[in-house]
Scaffold this active site. Sequence first.
Site, PDB file in Angstrom:
ATOM      1  N   GLU A 229     -17.532  -2.493  38.632  1.00 14.03           N
ATOM      2  CA  GLU A 229     -17.169  -3.618  39.500  1.00 14.03           C
ATOM      3  C   GLU A 229     -16.139  -3.227  40.558  1.00 14.03           C
ATOM      4  OE1 GLU A 229     -18.053  -7.841  37.378  1.00 14.03           O
ATOM      5  OE2 GLU A 229     -16.132  -6.943  36.852  1.00 14.03           O
TER       6      GLU A 229
ATOM      7  N   ALA B 234     -16.206 -11.925  19.526  1.00  9.58           N
ATOM      8  CA  ALA B 234     -15.880 -12.407  20.880  1.00  9.58           C
ATOM      9  C   ALA B 234     -16.838 -13.504  21.348  1.00  9.58           C
ATOM     10  CB  ALA B 234     -15.905 -11.246  21.873  1.00  9.58           C
TER      11      ALA B 234
ATOM     12  N   ASN C 125     -26.151  -2.189  28.187  1.00 15.89           N
ATOM     13  CA  ASN C 125     -27.032  -3.084  27.439  1.00 15.89           C
ATOM     14  C   ASN C 125     -28.480  -2.745  27.793  1.00 15.89           C
ATOM     15  OD1 ASN C 125     -27.674  -4.394  29.847  1.00 15.89           O
ATOM     16  ND2 ASN C 125     -26.237  -6.073  29.517  1.00 15.89           N
TER      17      ASN C 125
ATOM     18  N   ALA D 155     -10.392  -5.772  33.453  1.00 17.47           N
ATOM     19  CA  ALA D 155      -9.299  -6.475  32.784  1.00 17.47           C
ATOM     20  C   ALA D 155      -9.682  -6.848  31.360  1.00 17.47           C
ATOM     21  CB  ALA D 155      -8.930  -7.716  33.593  1.00 17.47           C
TER      22      ALA D 155
ATOM     23  N   ASP E 111     -20.472 -18.401  23.441  1.00  8.22           N
ATOM     24  CA  ASP E 111     -20.248 -17.882  24.804  1.00  8.22           C
ATOM     25  C   ASP E 111     -20.245 -16.357  24.719  1.00  8.22           C
ATOM     26  OD1 ASP E 111     -19.364 -17.126  27.292  1.00  8.22           O
ATOM     27  OD2 ASP E 111     -17.588 -18.424  27.315  1.00  8.22           O
TER      28      ASP E 111
ATOM     29  N   GLY F  38     -14.808 -18.443  26.818  1.00  6.08           N
ATOM     30  CA  GLY F  38     -14.104 -17.650  27.820  1.00  6.08           C
ATOM     31  C   GLY F  38     -14.178 -16.173  27.516  1.00  6.08           C
TER      32      GLY F  38
ATOM     33  N   ASP G 168     -17.823  -6.167  27.020  1.00  4.26           N
ATOM     34  CA  ASP G 168     -16.511  -5.549  27.295  1.00  4.26           C
ATOM     35  C   ASP G 168     -15.791  -5.243  25.983  1.00  4.26           C
ATOM     36  OD1 ASP G 168     -16.989  -5.872  30.029  1.00  4.26           O
ATOM     37  OD2 ASP G 168     -16.150  -7.898  30.008  1.00  4.26           O
TER      38      ASP G 168
HETATM   39  O1  RIB Z   1     -18.211  -8.979  31.479  1.00  2.00           O
HETATM   40  C1  RIB Z   1     -17.779 -10.294  31.712  1.00  2.00           C
HETATM   41  C2  RIB Z   1     -17.099 -10.392  33.046  1.00  2.00           C
HETATM   42  O2  RIB Z   1     -18.031 -10.151  34.065  1.00  2.00           O
HETATM   43  C3  RIB Z   1     -16.521 -11.744  33.359  1.00  2.00           C
HETATM   44  O3  RIB Z   1     -15.216 -11.917  32.861  1.00  2.00           O
HETATM   45  C4  RIB Z   1     -16.637 -11.849  34.866  1.00  2.00           C
HETATM   46  O4  RIB Z   1     -15.409 -11.799  35.524  1.00  2.00           O
HETATM   47  C5  RIB Z   1     -17.552 -10.693  35.275  1.00  2.00           C
HETATM   48  O5  RIB Z   1     -16.863  -9.701  35.898  1.00  2.00           O
END
Ligand code: RIB
Length: 280
Positions: free
Chosen positions: A138, A263, A179, A45, A227, A268, A233
């Site tokens: 994932e 980012a 990474n 997402a 953060d 968050g 991502d």
């Molecule tokens: O890459 C970050 C993501 O890893 C987080 O948003 C968390 O949900 C994990 O899947």
Amino acid sequence: MTQHPSIVVVGSVNLDLVATVSRLPIAGETVSGAKLARYPGGKGANQALAARRLGADVYLCACTGDDAAADEALALLRADGVDLSRCIVDHDSATGVALIAVAASGENQIVVAPGANRKFSPERLGLPVADALICQLEVPVETIAAAASQFSGFFCLNLAPAAEVPAEILRRADLIVMNESEAAYVGDAINGCENMIAITYGAKGAVLKLKGETIAKAAPPPAKAIDTTGAGDTFTAALTVGLLEGMSPGAALEFACAAGALATTRPGAQPALPWRRELV
Ligand code: RIB
């Protein structure tokens, strides 16, 4: 060269429960005084929303539970116009949840309860036609394998979180992103891969290799990281968007480093993802 590339992301959706704390606990330790927040997350997402905010037309293929967490987790994707028509619901599972601790340094620790992400089986996959496919690790690797074999365009594989991946998926990828620790986990398995490989080194930047030779290096602009969740991502999505738009490998790598760094300056995963206008 494509001005608004179309990208399909096959991956996870999570609701992130984030505890911001002075420092990360060591094993067996309790650290108190944290501030709790809930954010949409999940690597799939996050990459879908990052690509969308950088200017791509994006489809997300994913699986959530039939619960309130799904609405919360999909809210920003909906708001920013990611096509969710290929997202399915598993009525017997909860939406994925990530428990995240973020330290004052910006570093994090993440534990994921995958829930419905684990139920995203190959037969539930409905791939649209697009310029590029982005996957991470994932969701079941069988689903990634099915997506990679059904899709005929540019394929970016983000090897996160580190896991075993069949050699034919690695060979099918046009671009592999990982990474440092994921690269150490993969080790020799990518030797001999003819594709582009990007390795990120956090605040130190990233390198891009082709057939084992370094073709570009980039460092991010200075950024005050609070953060780092979602930075990888963002990098993955931005590098794919840049290459699809016809940027040179060096320019695309710089674009991706700059997007990833931005980012990290906001809290968050999804709320922190940069918009294109912030990067030009
Ligand atoms: O890459 C970050 C993501 O890893 C987080 O948003 C968390 O949900 C994990 O899947």
